[in-house]
Design a protein around this motif. Structure first.
Motif, PDB file in Angstrom:
ATOM      1  N   GLN A 198       9.999  14.985  38.087  1.00 27.02           N
ATOM      2  CA  GLN A 198       9.620  14.009  39.282  1.00 27.02           C
ATOM      3  C   GLN A 198       9.461  14.915  40.569  1.00 27.02           C
ATOM      4  OE1 GLN A 198       8.674  11.025  39.102  1.00 27.02           O
ATOM      5  NE2 GLN A 198       8.321  10.812  41.237  1.00 27.02           N
ATOM      6  N   LYS A 199      10.547  15.851  40.830  1.00 29.15           N
ATOM      7  CA  LYS A 199      10.417  16.504  42.051  1.00 29.15           C
ATOM      8  C   LYS A 199       9.183  17.405  42.301  1.00 29.15           C
ATOM      9  CE  LYS A 199      13.116  19.869  45.097  1.00 29.15           C
ATOM     10  NZ  LYS A 199      14.333  20.702  44.862  1.00 29.15           N
ATOM     11  N   LYS A 247       5.458  11.730  32.301  1.00 29.22           N
ATOM     12  CA  LYS A 247       5.134  10.544  31.293  1.00 29.22           C
ATOM     13  C   LYS A 247       6.298  11.134  29.838  1.00 29.22           C
ATOM     14  CE  LYS A 247       0.437   9.760  32.150  1.00 29.22           C
ATOM     15  NZ  LYS A 247      -0.992   9.651  31.576  1.00 29.22           N
ATOM     16  N   PHE A 248       6.171  12.235  29.618  1.00 31.26           N
ATOM     17  CA  PHE A 248       7.198  12.630  28.440  1.00 31.26           C
ATOM     18  C   PHE A 248       8.576  12.659  28.878  1.00 31.26           C
ATOM     19  CE2 PHE A 248       3.545  15.228  27.110  1.00 31.26           C
ATOM     20  CZ  PHE A 248       3.273  14.964  26.053  1.00 31.26           C
ATOM     21  N   ARG A 249       8.937  12.863  30.036  1.00 34.05           N
ATOM     22  CA  ARG A 249      10.473  12.917  30.618  1.00 34.05           C
ATOM     23  C   ARG A 249      10.374  11.690  31.779  1.00 34.05           C
ATOM     24  NH1 ARG A 249      12.233  19.190  30.301  1.00 34.05           N
ATOM     25  NH2 ARG A 249      12.015  19.325  27.997  1.00 34.05           N
ATOM     26  N   PRO A 250      10.121  10.651  31.593  1.00 34.33           N
ATOM     27  CA  PRO A 250      10.269   9.711  32.984  1.00 34.33           C
ATOM     28  C   PRO A 250      11.446   9.919  33.696  1.00 34.33           C
ATOM     29  CG  PRO A 250      10.490   8.344  30.997  1.00 34.33           C
ATOM     30  CD  PRO A 250      10.259   9.764  30.512  1.00 34.33           C
ATOM     31  N   ASN A 251      12.527  10.268  33.048  1.00 35.64           N
ATOM     32  CA  ASN A 251      13.830  10.172  33.826  1.00 35.64           C
ATOM     33  C   ASN A 251      14.421  11.716  34.234  1.00 35.64           C
ATOM     34  OD1 ASN A 251      14.324   7.333  33.585  1.00 35.64           O
ATOM     35  ND2 ASN A 251      14.896   7.786  31.291  1.00 35.64           N
TER      36      ASN A 251
END
Length: 492
Positions: A127-128, A118-122
């Motif tokens: 994500q991994k 949520k803090f770093r969507p990109n």
């Protein structure tokens, strides 16, 4: 606080402002952390926190230092405090997730990875990690859903070693019958030459060891005759070349040169496969003269983190890593020598009245529980203060000399030999000689600079134990944690 940290802190006594002084001490702590001197870094971060307790980065930095020391409980506390001070401090969520993963608390870890997303969507790394952790949670849920206590299927039962072909080009030792001393000597030379044992023979050894251990109690009694030497070794952690050096210093295992290895055979070091097959081979060759206790690293969650699972997958396959989990569940938890020396990987538990007979009957064919005698045998540490304290590791306890004395008297024992902790000389004497720590992985992870050590006793001379320290030897240029999962990258 040690003399070293005290001297460092004194350098900044002339700075009147405590916040500025704390920042300077934190900067010094960062230098020692970078140099992998984690104990000193933790002491300095603590000093900085004592001066300025409102800086989340101080807790965050101490959290990762505690992670490096495998003090998962302390790492959790520091990450919690950092997040409380700054709910948007992303690194603290990463570190809390890593600590929870190490303790097998995958759902809690998943929540933290979700927060990071949520803090770093990109952020591709976030994500991994979220996806990998999510897979583990789903797999565990699926396994629970299909599990039947009355009809439990084991993967190891499906292994048929002879179905695997041995490559025609293979020129190493062959295991077509019983294990022999010649086979073991050839296997060691084969491993030293950085060659692999064919999967057929690897599975044969795993199956034979599994079938032996599954019929044993959780506590094994060992009898050492008068005048006969007996050797107790601590953690090896995949440092195969140091293991072979230990054998060169103390002699190969034999009926007249028996050994006990006190857990943590694998993880960290990147020759864990070679280490475990060497140890299993000697166990099969000398079943009454070679002994292996389970350590906290003979567990699924730590094998995923610290490299053994990844190494087995790289050198063999994923199925074998799962079979090793089933094998490790069968390992005995504690050994008693001549009814006087208790040997286990960690130590005692909060159950002060536990008896040897209760330990013998412990249900061990499972992953380590969060508390109780089995957890203590795998995770606990001695402390100087009397009584019982919460463990900095997040599992087991810390126990004092009064607890040791009570346990030894109640069970008519002389002393405890345990492992589980790196020591500068490879060993440490605790509780007025009633507890000994023995650690046999010198220059742990190629960075600590410690010596390794082993204990020698004879059947008629149990106390005091003779302790020999030894230095690390060179190994091929493969770094420790080479096979560790990226999911557990503490530097993220």
């Amino acid at each position: 606080m040690t003399v070293a940290s005290g001297n460092i802190i004194e350098k900044f006594d002339s700075i009147d402002n405590p916040i500025e002084r704390a920042a300077k001490i934190k900067d010094e702590a960062n230098k020692y952390f970078k140099d992998e001197k984690y104990d000193l870094a933790i002491e300095l971060y603590t000093a900085a926190i004592d001066l300025d307790s409102l800086q989340p980065t101080y807790y965050g930095n101490r959290s990762i230092a505690n992670l490096r020391k495998e003090l998962f409980g302390s790492a959790l506390q520091d990450a919690n405090e950092a997040i409380k001070l700054d709910p948007a401090y992303v690194k603290a969520y990463f570190r809390r997730a890593s600590a929870n993963m190490a303790l097998g608390k995958y759902r809690l870890a998943l929540k933290d990875y979700e927060s990071v997303k949520k803090f770093r969507p990109n952020d591709a790394d976030a994500q991994k990690k979220f996806e990998e952790c999510s897979k583990i949670v789903k797999r565990i849920a699926f396994e629970k859903a299909i599990a039947c206590d009355f009809d439990e299927k084991k993967l190891i039962d499906s292994i048929k070693p002879d179905e695997f072909a041995v490559e025609t080009s293979y020129d190493g030792p062959r295991l077509d019958g019983e294990i022999s001393l010649e086979f073991m000597k050839d296997l060691i030379a084969h491993f030293k030459a950085e060659k692999k044992l064919p999967i057929r023979y690897a599975y044969k050894m795993i199956l034979a060891a599994y079938n032996f251990f599954k019929d044993q109690d959780s506590l094994i009694h060992i009898t050492v005759p008068d005048k006969q030497k007996f050797t107790i070794c601590g953690d090896i952690h995949g440092q195969f070349y140091d293991l072979i050096n230990l054998f060169e210093l103390n002699g190969l295992p034999s009926e007249s040169n028996p050994y006990l290895f006190n857990g943590d055979f694998v993880d960290r070091g990147s020759f864990s496969v070679e280490t475990i097959f060497t140890l299993l081979g000697f166990k099969l060759l000398y079943p009454k003269n070679f002994f292996m206790s389970r350590g906290n690293h003979e567990s699924d969650s730590l094998n995923k983190m610290y490299g053994f699972e990844g190494e087995v997958k790289a050198k063999y396959n994923a199925k074998m890593s799962e079979v090793f989990t089933e094998l490790f569940n069968q390992l005995p938890l504690v050994h008693v020598i001549n009814k006087k020396i208790l040997c286990c990987h960690g130590g005692l538990s909060a159950d002060e009245n536990v008896t040897l007979e209760q330990l013998r009957k412990l249900h061990r064919t499972r992953q380590p529980p969060e508390d109780g005698p089995m957890c203590g045998l795998l995770w606990s540490d001695p402390q100087d203060e009397n009584g019982i304290s919460v463990s900095k590791r997040g599992a087991g306890i810390q126990w004092g000399p009064d607890i040791t004395k009570k346990f030894l008297e109640a069970n008519d024992l002389l002393y405890i030999v345990r492992s589980h902790e790196v020591k500068p000389e490879g060993y440490e004497r605790h509780h007025d000689g009633q507890v000994y720590t023995i650690f046999s992985a010198p220059n742990y992870c190629d960075q600590i600079g410690n010596k390794g050590a082993f204990i020698n006793i004879t059947g008629d001379n149990l106390y005091p134990p003779k302790i020999t320290s030894f230095e690390a030897v060179p190994h091929p240029r493969i770094r420790p944690m080479q096979y560790g999962s990226s999911l557990f990258n503490f530097l993220s």
